[in-house]
Design a protein around this motif. Structure first.
Motif, mmCIF file in Angstrom:
data_model
loop_
_atom_site.group_PDB
_atom_site.id
_atom_site.type_symbol
_atom_site.label_atom_id
_atom_site.label_comp_id
_atom_site.label_asym_id
_atom_site.label_seq_id
_atom_site.Cartn_x
_atom_site.Cartn_y
_atom_site.Cartn_z
ATOM 1 N N ASN A 1 0.938 -0.951 -0.696
ATOM 2 C CA ASN A 1 0.017 0.150 0.570
ATOM 3 C C ASN A 1 0.256 1.399 0.088
ATOM 4 O OD1 ASN A 1 -2.857 -1.665 -0.016
ATOM 5 N ND2 ASN A 1 -2.572 -1.070 2.179
ATOM 6 N N LEU A 2 1.874 1.091 0.747
ATOM 7 C CA LEU A 2 2.680 2.144 1.000
ATOM 8 C C LEU A 2 3.719 2.132 -0.550
ATOM 9 C CD1 LEU A 2 4.165 4.610 2.298
ATOM 10 C CD2 LEU A 2 6.307 3.371 3.012
ATOM 11 N N LYS A 3 3.747 1.359 -1.013
ATOM 12 C CA LYS A 3 4.762 1.974 -2.262
ATOM 13 C C LYS A 3 3.692 2.482 -3.572
ATOM 14 C CE LYS A 3 7.905 -2.061 -1.595
ATOM 15 N NZ LYS A 3 8.879 -3.727 -2.538
ATOM 16 N N LEU A 4 2.691 1.773 -3.382
ATOM 17 C CA LEU A 4 1.182 2.429 -4.474
ATOM 18 C C LEU A 4 0.970 3.448 -4.257
ATOM 19 C CD1 LEU A 4 -0.722 1.324 -6.377
ATOM 20 C CD2 LEU A 4 -2.240 1.065 -4.238
ATOM 21 N N PHE A 5 1.424 4.277 -3.063
ATOM 22 C CA PHE A 5 0.282 5.263 -2.722
ATOM 23 C C PHE A 5 2.092 6.085 -3.382
ATOM 24 C CE2 PHE A 5 -2.551 4.393 0.502
ATOM 25 C CZ PHE A 5 -4.014 5.358 -0.438
ATOM 26 N N PHE A 6 3.567 5.794 -2.980
ATOM 27 C CA PHE A 6 4.490 6.399 -3.435
ATOM 28 C C PHE A 6 3.665 6.265 -5.463
ATOM 29 C CE2 PHE A 6 8.616 6.936 -4.550
ATOM 30 C CZ PHE A 6 9.126 8.371 -4.186
ATOM 31 N N ALA A 7 3.745 5.362 -5.475
ATOM 32 C CA ALA A 7 3.707 5.761 -6.902
ATOM 33 C C ALA A 7 2.827 6.454 -7.874
ATOM 34 C CB ALA A 7 3.392 3.921 -7.958
ATOM 35 N N LEU A 8 1.769 6.829 -7.173
ATOM 36 C CA LEU A 8 0.395 7.611 -7.179
ATOM 37 C C LEU A 8 1.019 9.077 -7.074
ATOM 38 C CD1 LEU A 8 -2.588 5.899 -5.947
ATOM 39 C CD2 LEU A 8 -2.319 6.249 -8.414
ATOM 40 N N ILE A 9 1.548 9.285 -6.009
ATOM 41 C CA ILE A 9 2.078 10.580 -5.764
ATOM 42 C C ILE A 9 3.006 11.135 -7.008
ATOM 43 C CG2 ILE A 9 4.145 12.118 -4.495
ATOM 44 C CD1 ILE A 9 2.641 10.467 -2.276
ATOM 45 N N VAL A 10 4.323 9.405 -7.882
ATOM 46 C CA VAL A 10 5.573 9.994 -8.341
ATOM 47 C C VAL A 10 4.345 10.256 -10.438
ATOM 48 C CG1 VAL A 10 6.933 8.505 -9.694
ATOM 49 C CG2 VAL A 10 7.127 8.970 -7.420
ATOM 50 N N SER A 11 3.222 9.630 -10.307
ATOM 51 C CA SER A 11 2.733 9.800 -11.016
ATOM 52 C C SER A 11 1.779 11.399 -11.760
ATOM 53 C CB SER A 11 1.474 8.552 -10.953
ATOM 54 O OG SER A 11 1.580 7.376 -11.320
ATOM 55 N N LEU A 12 0.734 11.812 -10.330
ATOM 56 C CA LEU A 12 0.649 12.777 -10.212
ATOM 57 C C LEU A 12 1.309 14.260 -10.293
ATOM 58 C CD1 LEU A 12 -2.050 12.158 -7.798
ATOM 59 C CD2 LEU A 12 -2.910 12.299 -10.506
ATOM 60 N N THR A 13 2.618 14.022 -9.758
ATOM 61 C CA THR A 13 3.843 14.894 -9.804
ATOM 62 C C THR A 13 4.514 14.869 -11.161
ATOM 63 O OG1 THR A 13 4.299 14.278 -7.339
ATOM 64 C CG2 THR A 13 5.866 15.513 -8.766
ATOM 65 N N THR A 14 4.570 13.794 -11.904
ATOM 66 C CA THR A 14 5.183 13.880 -13.373
ATOM 67 C C THR A 14 3.850 14.653 -14.235
ATOM 68 O OG1 THR A 14 5.850 11.513 -12.595
ATOM 69 C CG2 THR A 14 5.094 12.554 -14.732
ATOM 70 N N LEU A 15 2.776 14.658 -13.866
ATOM 71 C CA LEU A 15 1.587 14.785 -14.814
ATOM 72 C C LEU A 15 0.940 16.275 -15.118
ATOM 73 C CD1 LEU A 15 -1.391 11.952 -14.357
ATOM 74 C CD2 LEU A 15 0.143 12.726 -16.639
ATOM 75 N N ILE A 16 1.782 16.619 -13.406
ATOM 76 C CA ILE A 16 2.063 18.326 -12.662
ATOM 77 C C ILE A 16 2.855 19.045 -13.232
ATOM 78 C CG2 ILE A 16 1.800 20.149 -10.869
ATOM 79 C CD1 ILE A 16 0.431 17.884 -9.045
ATOM 80 N N ILE A 17 4.047 18.306 -13.585
ATOM 81 C CA ILE A 17 5.345 18.854 -13.966
ATOM 82 C C ILE A 17 4.935 18.934 -15.710
ATOM 83 C CG2 ILE A 17 7.824 19.271 -14.925
ATOM 84 C CD1 ILE A 17 8.228 17.143 -11.714
ATOM 85 N N ILE A 18 4.468 18.278 -16.700
ATOM 86 C CA ILE A 18 4.266 17.940 -17.801
ATOM 87 C C ILE A 18 2.988 18.694 -18.735
ATOM 88 C CG2 ILE A 18 5.939 16.644 -17.715
ATOM 89 C CD1 ILE A 18 4.089 14.177 -18.664
ATOM 90 N N SER A 19 2.106 19.504 -16.890
ATOM 91 C CA SER A 19 0.860 19.826 -17.560
ATOM 92 C C SER A 19 1.281 20.839 -19.078
ATOM 93 C CB SER A 19 0.588 20.097 -16.097
ATOM 94 O OG SER A 19 -0.152 19.098 -15.658
ATOM 95 N N LYS A 20 1.120 21.547 -19.513
ATOM 96 C CA LYS A 20 0.229 22.056 -20.691
ATOM 97 C C LYS A 20 0.071 23.508 -20.369
ATOM 98 C CE LYS A 20 0.838 22.742 -25.441
ATOM 99 N NZ LYS A 20 -0.038 22.305 -26.795
ATOM 100 N N ASN A 21 -1.421 23.598 -19.502
ATOM 101 C CA ASN A 21 -1.573 24.805 -19.136
ATOM 102 C C ASN A 21 -2.281 24.319 -17.638
ATOM 103 O OD1 ASN A 21 -4.395 22.673 -19.200
ATOM 104 N ND2 ASN A 21 -4.676 23.966 -21.432
ATOM 105 N N ILE A 22 -3.481 25.427 -17.361
ATOM 106 C CA ILE A 22 -3.863 25.798 -15.581
ATOM 107 C C ILE A 22 -4.813 24.514 -16.061
ATOM 108 C CG2 ILE A 22 -4.995 27.164 -16.328
ATOM 109 C CD1 ILE A 22 -3.123 27.222 -13.443
#
Length: 183
Positions: A114-135
């Motif tokens: 569960n901890l690894k899954l939550f960390f993977a979700l955090i990495v996923s969302l942070t990656t998507l925030i970093i490469i988002s094209k617009n607001i």
């Protein structure tokens, strides 16, 4: 689809695929460890490929109009941030097993996975925030990250008791202030 768009698609999908693979193989601890170590390496390879692309890499899966779109873009600054995120991800994936073995805990609810899954979700969302094209996409993934943080605190930090109302207040205040700062 150009090489840059394909690599950006890989950068977008690899963390999400990591989450799905952890969930799929949650019954086998060895497979989860293998999956959590392979996907950061694939992510690194995709980032190195993006470094060789000149200019801006962009990807727009959905476009409602010229001003409203759901897209991703990667320039040198976002690739640099993704490399820092990748360093954290690689170090967590290789050292979390040793830390969780040393850490005294009860393993009745499969908390390691569960901890690894939550960390993977955090990495996923942070990656998507970093490469988002617009607001719009940035806010969407940021609110997903806020929700995930609140859910993590309820699941792991406040298992037996209700989270303090101050914690919930700070969560809502942060999201409102971030929205006002954008406007």
């Amino acid at each position: 689809m150009s090489k840059a768009q394909l690599l950006l698609l890989f950068v977008t999908l690899i963390p999400i695929a990591n989450c799905c693979a952890i969930r799929l193989f949650e019954k086998s601890e060895k497979l989860v460890d293998l999956v959590t170590r392979i996907f950061p390496i694939l992510f690194t390879a995709s980032l190195i490929g993006l470094l060789n692309v000149n200019g801006l890499a962009y990807l727009e899966p959905l476009k409602a109009s010229q001003k409203i779109s759901f897209g991703f873009s990667a320039d040198k600054n976002s690739i640099t941030l993704l490399f820092f995120l990748n360093i954290i991800w690689v170090s967590f994936s290789f050292y979390s097993s040793k830390f969780l073995q040393v850490h005294d805990r009860d393993d009745e609810d499969n908390s390691d996975n569960n901890l690894k899954l939550f960390f993977a979700l955090i990495v996923s969302l942070t990656t998507l925030i970093i490469i988002s094209k617009n607001i719009i996409t940035t806010l969407l993934f940021y609110y997903g990250l806020l929700f995930l943080r609140h859910f993590y605190a309820i699941k792991f930090l406040y298992k037996d008791k209700e989270p303090p109302s101050f914690f919930t207040f700070i969560l809502y205040l942060e999201s409102i202030l971030f929205s006002l700062a954008v406007i």
